[in-house]
Design a protein around this motif. Structure first.
Motif, mmCIF file in Angstrom:
data_model
loop_
_atom_site.group_PDB
_atom_site.id
_atom_site.type_symbol
_atom_site.label_atom_id
_atom_site.label_comp_id
_atom_site.label_asym_id
_atom_site.label_seq_id
_atom_site.Cartn_x
_atom_site.Cartn_y
_atom_site.Cartn_z
ATOM 1 N N GLN A 166 -16.917 36.603 41.865
ATOM 2 C CA GLN A 166 -16.174 37.661 42.551
ATOM 3 C C GLN A 166 -15.997 38.865 41.626
ATOM 4 O O GLN A 166 -15.907 38.712 40.419
ATOM 5 N N GLN A 167 -16.010 40.047 42.223
ATOM 6 C CA GLN A 167 -15.772 41.267 41.443
ATOM 7 C C GLN A 167 -14.264 41.469 41.274
ATOM 8 O O GLN A 167 -13.634 42.121 42.079
ATOM 9 N N GLU A 168 -13.713 40.863 40.294
ATOM 10 C CA GLU A 168 -12.287 41.027 40.034
ATOM 11 C C GLU A 168 -12.101 41.554 38.619
ATOM 12 O O GLU A 168 -13.025 41.505 37.815
ATOM 13 N N LYS A 169 -10.896 42.017 38.352
ATOM 14 C CA LYS A 169 -10.631 42.572 37.019
ATOM 15 C C LYS A 169 -10.704 41.505 35.940
ATOM 16 O O LYS A 169 -11.128 41.737 34.823
ATOM 17 N N SER A 170 -10.239 40.315 36.326
ATOM 18 C CA SER A 170 -10.232 39.216 35.361
ATOM 19 C C SER A 170 -10.820 37.970 36.024
ATOM 20 O O SER A 170 -10.585 37.731 37.207
ATOM 21 N N VAL A 171 -11.609 37.214 35.276
ATOM 22 C CA VAL A 171 -12.207 35.991 35.823
ATOM 23 C C VAL A 171 -11.889 34.826 34.878
ATOM 24 O O VAL A 171 -11.468 35.033 33.747
ATOM 25 N N ARG A 172 -12.109 33.605 35.360
ATOM 26 C CA ARG A 172 -11.890 32.437 34.506
ATOM 27 C C ARG A 172 -13.199 32.053 33.857
ATOM 28 O O ARG A 172 -14.266 32.084 34.487
ATOM 29 N N PHE A 173 -13.145 31.679 32.592
ATOM 30 C CA PHE A 173 -14.338 31.267 31.863
ATOM 31 C C PHE A 173 -14.089 29.868 31.317
ATOM 32 O O PHE A 173 -13.063 29.590 30.703
ATOM 33 N N SER A 174 -15.065 28.984 31.528
ATOM 34 C CA SER A 174 -14.941 27.611 31.039
ATOM 35 C C SER A 174 -16.032 27.334 29.998
ATOM 36 O O SER A 174 -17.226 27.383 30.315
ATOM 37 N N ALA A 175 -15.594 27.028 28.774
ATOM 38 C CA ALA A 175 -16.570 26.699 27.722
ATOM 39 C C ALA A 175 -17.277 25.386 28.070
ATOM 40 O O ALA A 175 -18.474 25.233 27.863
ATOM 41 N N ALA A 176 -16.536 24.443 28.650
ATOM 42 C CA ALA A 176 -17.106 23.118 28.954
ATOM 43 C C ALA A 176 -18.135 23.201 30.073
ATOM 44 O O ALA A 176 -19.160 22.525 30.039
ATOM 45 N N LEU A 177 -17.864 24.045 31.095
ATOM 46 C CA LEU A 177 -18.799 24.148 32.222
ATOM 47 C C LEU A 177 -19.901 25.164 31.939
ATOM 48 O O LEU A 177 -20.903 25.216 32.638
ATOM 49 N N GLY A 178 -19.695 26.018 30.940
ATOM 50 C CA GLY A 178 -20.770 26.923 30.512
ATOM 51 C C GLY A 178 -20.786 28.279 31.197
ATOM 52 O O GLY A 178 -21.856 28.831 31.418
ATOM 53 N N GLY A 179 -19.625 28.806 31.521
ATOM 54 C CA GLY A 179 -19.620 30.167 32.070
ATOM 55 C C GLY A 179 -18.421 30.429 32.960
ATOM 56 O O GLY A 179 -17.404 29.727 32.872
ATOM 57 N N VAL A 180 -18.564 31.441 33.824
ATOM 58 C CA VAL A 180 -17.438 31.793 34.711
ATOM 59 C C VAL A 180 -17.296 30.700 35.774
ATOM 60 O O VAL A 180 -18.272 30.054 36.168
ATOM 61 N N VAL A 181 -16.069 30.497 36.214
ATOM 62 C CA VAL A 181 -15.824 29.532 37.299
ATOM 63 C C VAL A 181 -15.019 30.208 38.407
ATOM 64 O O VAL A 181 -14.145 31.037 38.135
ATOM 65 N N CYS A 182 -15.362 29.865 39.658
ATOM 66 C CA CYS A 182 -14.687 30.488 40.803
ATOM 67 C C CYS A 182 -13.311 29.848 40.999
ATOM 68 O O CYS A 182 -12.976 28.852 40.363
ATOM 69 N N SER A 183 -12.534 30.438 41.925
ATOM 70 C CA SER A 183 -11.157 29.955 42.126
ATOM 71 C C SER A 183 -11.146 28.504 42.611
ATOM 72 O O SER A 183 -10.241 27.746 42.295
ATOM 73 N N LYS A 184 -12.179 28.111 43.378
ATOM 74 C CA LYS A 184 -12.222 26.724 43.877
ATOM 75 C C LYS A 184 -12.503 25.734 42.745
ATOM 76 O O LYS A 184 -12.084 24.589 42.786
ATOM 77 N N CYS A 185 -13.287 26.158 41.758
ATOM 78 C CA CYS A 185 -13.741 25.210 40.716
ATOM 79 C C CYS A 185 -12.902 25.231 39.435
ATOM 80 O O CYS A 185 -13.093 24.376 38.571
#
Ligand SMILES: [Zn+2]
Length: 246
Positions: free
Chosen positions: A163-182
């Motif tokens: 999603q084009q948002e100002k801030s996103v979640r990043f997961s080192a374990a999953l290897g990148g950005v993660v969406c709100s569901k994940c």
């Protein structure tokens, strides 16, 4: 035994006996390689003086058929990166760079881009570039060259478009950005400004060399380095020894 030439950076040295050492090199031609340097600790030897860590050399080695420990026969120094030796912070940064390359690369598999990245990193650190920025460039690019470039455009867990948002979640374990569901899949995921992800993308595809002067705000630099450190700890399954010092 066949003799081979290589352009080599010393990434580790250990004692083998009273007079000999084992030298680990990262070479342009054959990647990570180890050699027995007979007589290296004698004042008069075949290697133009003592072997030293973090040097750029031209080497000749005799390739062993049934062992991965080859025999070093010549070592000509090309650059000792004197700037590194004058400052403990820069020296630790360079040792950390060598440690990451050693840990992230397979034995005897030539990858000239990794060689150039490490060489550029040592030069930039020796030439007084900002160590945090130099290390960030190395960390991101090395990860990409090792086949672990972070997923930035799609969710690393489910593959849906980010999603084009100002801030996103990043997961080192999953290897990148993660969406709100994940994001629940990794409680350790962290919030990252989208602008920082753009920087990460440019560094990953090699658009920026270690000698480049990035003008990243200190906070963004700190956030990205923290992300990279978490990512390396996840991939390696342990914290690199030098990480706490850089
Ligand atoms: Zn998802």
């Amino acid at each position: 035994m066949a003799h081979e030439k290589a352009e080599a950076i010393t990434i580790r040295l250990t004692d083998f006996s009273e007079t000999s050492q084992v030298a680990w090199f990262y070479t342009r031609e054959c990647g990570r390689l180890s050699c027995l340097a007979k007589g290296a600790k004698r004042d008069r030897n075949n290697f133009e003086g003592r072997l030293d860590l973090l040097c750029h050399n031209q080497i000749v080695f005799a390739r062993k058929k049934h062992s991965t420990l080859h025999i070093l026969t010549e070592c000509k120094l090309r650059d000792r990166f004197m700037g590194l030796r004058a400052d403990v912070g820069r020296l630790y940064a360079a040792l950390y760079a060598a440690e990451l390359v050693r840990e992230m690369t397979p034995e005897e598999e030539g990858q000239p881009e990794v060689f150039d990245l490490l060489l550029g990193t040592l030069r930039a650190l020796s030439d007084d570039e900002q160590p945090d920025q130099v290390l960030l460039i190395l960390e991101v690019r090395l990860l990409a060259l090792a086949g672990f470039a972070p997923s930035l455009d799609v969710c690393a867990a489910c593959g849906s478009a980010a999603q084009q948002e100002k801030s996103v979640r990043f997961s080192a374990a999953l290897g990148g950005v993660v969406c709100s569901k994940c994001r629940g899949q990794d409680p350790k995921s962290v919030g990252v400004p989208s602008a920082a992800l753009g920087v990460l993308g440019r560094l990953a595809n090699g658009a920026v060399t270690p000698a480049a002067t990035l003008t990243l705000p200190d906070r963004m630099l700190a956030v990205l380095r923290k992300l990279m450190k978490a990512t390396y700890c996840h991939h390696l399954g342990h914290e690199p020894k030098l990480m706490r010092y850089v």
